[in-house]
Design a protein around this motif. Structure first.
Motif, PDB file in Angstrom:
ATOM      1  N   PHE A 178       0.833  -1.200   0.000  1.00  0.00           N
ATOM      2  CA  PHE A 178       0.000   0.000   0.000  1.00  0.00           C
ATOM      3  C   PHE A 178       0.872   1.257   0.000  1.00  0.00           C
ATOM      4  CE2 PHE A 178      -2.180   3.377   2.354  1.00  0.00           C
ATOM      5  CZ  PHE A 178      -3.298   3.541   1.560  1.00  0.00           C
ATOM      6  N   THR A 179       1.903   1.255   0.828  1.00  0.00           N
ATOM      7  CA  THR A 179       2.798   2.416   0.916  1.00  0.00           C
ATOM      8  C   THR A 179       3.504   2.662  -0.407  1.00  0.00           C
ATOM      9  OG1 THR A 179       3.122   2.020   3.270  1.00  0.00           O
ATOM     10  CG2 THR A 179       4.766   3.393   2.172  1.00  0.00           C
ATOM     11  N   ARG A 180       4.010   1.588  -1.027  1.00  0.00           N
ATOM     12  CA  ARG A 180       4.680   1.744  -2.329  1.00  0.00           C
ATOM     13  C   ARG A 180       3.717   2.316  -3.365  1.00  0.00           C
ATOM     14  NH1 ARG A 180       6.796  -3.123  -0.830  1.00  0.00           N
ATOM     15  NH2 ARG A 180       5.352  -4.280  -2.146  1.00  0.00           N
ATOM     16  N   GLN A 181       2.476   1.834  -3.376  1.00  0.00           N
ATOM     17  CA  GLN A 181       1.497   2.329  -4.337  1.00  0.00           C
ATOM     18  C   GLN A 181       1.150   3.787  -4.066  1.00  0.00           C
ATOM     19  OE1 GLN A 181       0.553   0.670  -7.003  1.00  0.00           O
ATOM     20  NE2 GLN A 181      -0.688   2.356  -7.721  1.00  0.00           N
ATOM     21  N   LEU A 182       1.017   4.149  -2.805  1.00  0.00           N
ATOM     22  CA  LEU A 182       0.707   5.523  -2.426  1.00  0.00           C
ATOM     23  C   LEU A 182       1.811   6.477  -2.875  1.00  0.00           C
ATOM     24  CD1 LEU A 182      -1.599   6.894  -0.881  1.00  0.00           C
ATOM     25  CD2 LEU A 182      -0.246   6.646   1.186  1.00  0.00           C
ATOM     26  N   VAL A 183       3.059   6.115  -2.613  1.00  0.00           N
ATOM     27  CA  VAL A 183       4.200   6.948  -3.018  1.00  0.00           C
ATOM     28  C   VAL A 183       4.245   7.064  -4.541  1.00  0.00           C
ATOM     29  CG1 VAL A 183       6.726   7.061  -3.073  1.00  0.00           C
ATOM     30  CG2 VAL A 183       5.552   6.523  -0.939  1.00  0.00           C
ATOM     31  N   LYS A 184       3.994   5.961  -5.234  1.00  0.00           N
ATOM     32  CA  LYS A 184       3.983   5.980  -6.700  1.00  0.00           C
ATOM     33  C   LYS A 184       2.928   6.954  -7.207  1.00  0.00           C
ATOM     34  CE  LYS A 184       3.207   3.047 -10.691  1.00  0.00           C
ATOM     35  NZ  LYS A 184       2.553   1.853 -11.155  1.00  0.00           N
ATOM     36  N   MET A 185       1.741   6.914  -6.607  1.00  0.00           N
ATOM     37  CA  MET A 185       0.660   7.804  -7.035  1.00  0.00           C
ATOM     38  C   MET A 185       0.994   9.270  -6.737  1.00  0.00           C
ATOM     39  SD  MET A 185      -2.618   5.452  -6.000  1.00  0.00           S
ATOM     40  CE  MET A 185      -3.880   6.557  -6.630  1.00  0.00           C
ATOM     41  N   MET A 186       1.657   9.526  -5.615  1.00  0.00           N
ATOM     42  CA  MET A 186       2.074  10.902  -5.310  1.00  0.00           C
ATOM     43  C   MET A 186       3.125  11.368  -6.314  1.00  0.00           C
ATOM     44  SD  MET A 186       2.104  11.438  -1.191  1.00  0.00           S
ATOM     45  CE  MET A 186       2.831   9.915  -0.666  1.00  0.00           C
ATOM     46  N   ASN A 187       4.086  10.493  -6.645  1.00  0.00           N
ATOM     47  CA  ASN A 187       5.126  10.851  -7.608  1.00  0.00           C
ATOM     48  C   ASN A 187       4.556  11.118  -8.989  1.00  0.00           C
ATOM     49  OD1 ASN A 187       7.156  10.671  -5.701  1.00  0.00           O
ATOM     50  ND2 ASN A 187       7.661   8.560  -6.198  1.00  0.00           N
ATOM     51  N   GLU A 188       3.488  10.403  -9.334  1.00  0.00           N
ATOM     52  CA  GLU A 188       2.834  10.603 -10.622  1.00  0.00           C
ATOM     53  C   GLU A 188       1.812  11.741 -10.567  1.00  0.00           C
ATOM     54  OE1 GLU A 188       1.259   6.725 -11.514  1.00  0.00           O
ATOM     55  OE2 GLU A 188       3.251   5.911 -11.961  1.00  0.00           O
ATOM     56  N   LYS A 189       1.746  12.410  -9.414  1.00  0.00           N
ATOM     57  CA  LYS A 189       0.845  13.541  -9.185  1.00  0.00           C
ATOM     58  C   LYS A 189      -0.622  13.171  -9.386  1.00  0.00           C
ATOM     59  CE  LYS A 189       4.298  17.062 -10.231  1.00  0.00           C
ATOM     60  NZ  LYS A 189       5.122  16.803  -9.168  1.00  0.00           N
ATOM     61  N   LEU A 190      -0.951  11.903  -9.068  1.00  0.00           N
ATOM     62  CA  LEU A 190      -2.341  11.469  -9.111  1.00  0.00           C
ATOM     63  C   LEU A 190      -3.053  11.821  -7.813  1.00  0.00           C
ATOM     64  CD1 LEU A 190      -1.814   7.969 -10.761  1.00  0.00           C
ATOM     65  CD2 LEU A 190      -2.638  10.070 -11.849  1.00  0.00           C
ATOM     66  N   ILE A 191      -2.297  11.894  -6.730  1.00  0.00           N
ATOM     67  CA  ILE A 191      -2.826  12.328  -5.435  1.00  0.00           C
ATOM     68  C   ILE A 191      -1.809  13.261  -4.797  1.00  0.00           C
ATOM     69  CG2 ILE A 191      -4.226  10.265  -5.032  1.00  0.00           C
ATOM     70  CD1 ILE A 191      -2.027   9.252  -3.156  1.00  0.00           C
ATOM     71  N   ALA A 192      -2.278  14.066  -3.874  1.00  0.00           N
ATOM     72  CA  ALA A 192      -1.396  15.008  -3.199  1.00  0.00           C
ATOM     73  C   ALA A 192      -1.076  14.491  -1.798  1.00  0.00           C
ATOM     74  CB  ALA A 192      -2.077  16.371  -3.095  1.00  0.00           C
ATOM     75  N   PRO A 193       0.119  14.770  -1.324  1.00  0.00           N
ATOM     76  CA  PRO A 193       0.435  14.377   0.052  1.00  0.00           C
ATOM     77  C   PRO A 193      -0.438  15.147   1.044  1.00  0.00           C
ATOM     78  CG  PRO A 193       2.275  15.568  -0.950  1.00  0.00           C
ATOM     79  CD  PRO A 193       1.233  15.403  -2.000  1.00  0.00           C
ATOM     80  N   TYR A 194      -0.627  14.582   2.220  1.00  0.00           N
ATOM     81  CA  TYR A 194      -1.494  15.175   3.231  1.00  0.00           C
ATOM     82  C   TYR A 194      -1.100  16.622   3.538  1.00  0.00           C
ATOM     83  CZ  TYR A 194      -3.850  16.057   7.619  1.00  0.00           C
ATOM     84  OH  TYR A 194      -4.607  16.620   8.596  1.00  0.00           O
ATOM     85  N   SER A 195       0.195  16.893   3.618  1.00  0.00           N
ATOM     86  CA  SER A 195       0.634  18.251   3.959  1.00  0.00           C
ATOM     87  C   SER A 195       0.155  19.258   2.919  1.00  0.00           C
ATOM     88  CB  SER A 195       2.157  18.309   4.095  1.00  0.00           C
ATOM     89  OG  SER A 195       2.775  17.922   2.882  1.00  0.00           O
ATOM     90  N   ALA A 196       0.146  18.855   1.643  1.00  0.00           N
ATOM     91  CA  ALA A 196      -0.332  19.758   0.596  1.00  0.00           C
ATOM     92  C   ALA A 196      -1.830  19.991   0.745  1.00  0.00           C
ATOM     93  CB  ALA A 196      -0.021  19.183  -0.779  1.00  0.00           C
ATOM     94  N   LEU A 197      -2.572  18.958   1.101  1.00  0.00           N
ATOM     95  CA  LEU A 197      -4.014  19.108   1.310  1.00  0.00           C
ATOM     96  C   LEU A 197      -4.298  20.015   2.499  1.00  0.00           C
ATOM     97  CD1 LEU A 197      -5.160  15.432   0.710  1.00  0.00           C
ATOM     98  CD2 LEU A 197      -5.278  17.348  -0.880  1.00  0.00           C
TER      99      LEU A 197
END
Length: 147
Positions: free
Chosen positions: A87-106
């Protein structure tokens, strides 16, 4: 899919599980679990073997898809940890691909929206005050003309 055959490697090199555990700086049962197919050998451990023994490519064996997806005697905690890692690897991948934003940005975005809403409220109040002043001036001008 290919998997490194640690058992065959160890036997060919005449290394015990304990000696390998010492080399990897881990416990012997970690080596046993890898050899029994309960865990996979982490890439950093493969690097250690490559550095110490040279070419280790002949120990990569073809594994069928059904063997690859089998979980043998994995504890619930190991299963949870594996899922959390994936899950963590997928989450980081999605953040790197700018599909989701990290919590701090939100969180930062929410704070900016809140500040802008306060500014809009302040400007609306100034506009109302300006309208009232304009209406009062128009009323005073009309009184002066009538008087």
């Amino acid at each position: 899919m290919k998997r490194f055959d640690l058992r065959e490697f160890r036997r060919d090199k005449r290394v015990t599980q304990s000696e390998l555990a010492e080399l990897f700086q881990c416990k012997q049962n970690f080596i046993s679990r890898i050899e029994n197919g309960e865990r996979t050998l982490p890439p950093e451990k493969l690097d250690i073997l490559q550095d110490k023994y040279g070419d280790i490519s002949k120990y990569y064996k073809e594994v069928s898809d059904t063997d690859e997806h089998m979980t043998i005697n994995a504890s619930p905690q190991e299963f949870i940890n594996a899922g959390a890692d994936a899950f963590t690897r997928q989450l980081v991948k999605m953040m790197n691909e700018k599909l989701i934003a990290p919590y701090s940005a939100l969180l930062e975005k929410d704070m900016i929206i809140e500040r802008l809403n306060r500014e809009i409220g302040r400007l609306e109040m100034q506009l109302e005050d300006a309208k009232k002043d304009s209406a009062r001036q128009d009323g005073d001008a009309a009184s002066a003309v009538a008087g």
